[in-house]
Design a protein around this motif. Structure first.
Motif, short mmCIF file in Angstrom:
data_model
loop_
_atom_site.label_atom_id
_atom_site.label_comp_id
_atom_site.label_asym_id
_atom_site.label_seq_id
_atom_site.Cartn_x
_atom_site.Cartn_y
_atom_site.Cartn_z
N TYR A 1 -29.50 5.11 7.44
CA TYR A 1 -28.54 6.14 7.03
C TYR A 1 -29.13 7.55 7.12
CZ TYR A 1 -25.18 8.72 4.23
OH TYR A 1 -24.26 9.63 3.80
N SER B 1 -23.61 7.31 10.55
CA SER B 1 -22.40 6.58 10.92
C SER B 1 -22.62 5.08 10.96
CB SER B 1 -21.88 7.06 12.28
OG SER B 1 -22.85 6.81 13.28
N GLY C 1 -23.22 2.13 3.57
CA GLY C 1 -21.90 2.59 3.17
C GLY C 1 -20.92 2.77 4.31
N SER C 2 -21.28 2.38 5.53
CA SER C 2 -20.37 2.55 6.66
C SER C 2 -19.94 1.19 7.20
CB SER C 2 -21.05 3.34 7.77
OG SER C 2 -22.09 2.59 8.34
N LEU D 1 -20.50 -1.43 1.03
CA LEU D 1 -19.35 -0.52 1.13
C LEU D 1 -19.01 0.00 -0.26
CD1 LEU D 1 -17.13 -2.48 3.65
CD2 LEU D 1 -18.70 -0.61 4.10
N VAL D 2 -19.30 1.25 -0.49
CA VAL D 2 -19.08 1.83 -1.81
C VAL D 2 -17.78 2.62 -1.88
CG1 VAL D 2 -21.49 1.87 -2.47
CG2 VAL D 2 -20.57 3.77 -1.20
N ASP D 3 -17.29 3.10 -0.77
CA ASP D 3 -16.06 3.89 -0.74
C ASP D 3 -14.85 2.95 -0.85
OD1 ASP D 3 -14.28 5.96 -0.49
OD2 ASP D 3 -14.43 6.06 1.70
N MET D 4 -13.90 3.30 -1.68
CA MET D 4 -12.72 2.46 -1.88
C MET D 4 -11.89 2.30 -0.60
SD MET D 4 -12.58 1.18 -4.86
CE MET D 4 -10.90 0.80 -5.30
N ASN D 5 -11.91 3.30 0.28
CA ASN D 5 -11.10 3.24 1.50
C ASN D 5 -11.69 2.32 2.56
OD1 ASN D 5 -9.26 5.05 0.42
ND2 ASN D 5 -10.41 6.82 1.17
N THR D 6 -12.96 1.96 2.47
CA THR D 6 -13.59 1.13 3.48
C THR D 6 -13.86 -0.30 3.01
OG1 THR D 6 -15.79 1.88 2.82
CG2 THR D 6 -14.70 3.09 4.60
N ARG D 7 -13.43 -0.65 1.85
CA ARG D 7 -13.70 -2.00 1.33
C ARG D 7 -12.91 -3.06 2.09
NH1 ARG D 7 -14.63 -1.35 -5.05
NH2 ARG D 7 -16.59 -0.22 -4.83
#
Length: 168
Positions: free
Chosen positions: A23, A28, A32-33, A113-119
């Protein structure tokens, strides 16, 4: 082969540290990606898939290749007209097993994946029942049913190849 004996979650700490360092250079495909998670899934399934494909390729007789070459077929023709149709069942089974394995995987997706939009779907469904006061079993069951639709569609579309491979 020895690596496949141990469960993948034993390497979670090492994979986490590697992706954290990736990272810093390539955000990218790092921690987390979705790209990073895809690389982890590809690396984790390569061993099993390679052994599955190798086992099938060992059963294809070399005489088919030799006969095609005698008849004047090029390397590309042998591959696309002889080998690829014979390998379609094992490729379908490998694709199906890989898709189901990564689609239903929870531990790596939850960790990376920590972001809610990428789970992923599995991590998102866990949010319905994971908290102390969030026992929403109705939405969880409905979401689970909807999440099974892609797997059923892919299985039904690959069914003729799977049956052909089992009978072959």
């Amino acid at each position: 082969l020895l690596e496949q004996v141990f469960p993948s979650f034993l390497a979670l700490a090492a994979i986490y540290v590697m992706m954290e360092r990736v990272y810093t250079v390539f955000p990218s495909i790092g921690l987390g990606s979705l790209g990073g998670l895809l690389i982890i899934y590809l690396g984790g399934s390569m061993g099993v898939n390679a052994w599955l494909l190798k086992g099938f390729i060992d059963t294809v007789p070399l005489e088919l290749d030799e006969a095609a070459r005698i008849d004047g077929a090029s390397t590309a023709q042998v591959y696309w007209l002889i080998f690829f149709p014979l390998a379609a069942p094992v490729l379908a089974v490998t694709a199906l097993l890989s898709f189901i394995g990564t689609f239903n995987e929870y531990i790596l997706a939850r960790l990376f994946l920590v972001d809610m939009n990428t789970r992923t779907i599995a991590v998102g469904l866990q949010q319905f029942i994971g908290g102390q006061y969030s026992q929403n079993w109705g939405p969880f069951a409905a979401g689970s049913l909807l999440a099974s639709i892609p797997i059923v569609v892919i299985f039904l579309s690959l069914q003729k190849y799977i049956v052909g491979g089992l009978t072959g």
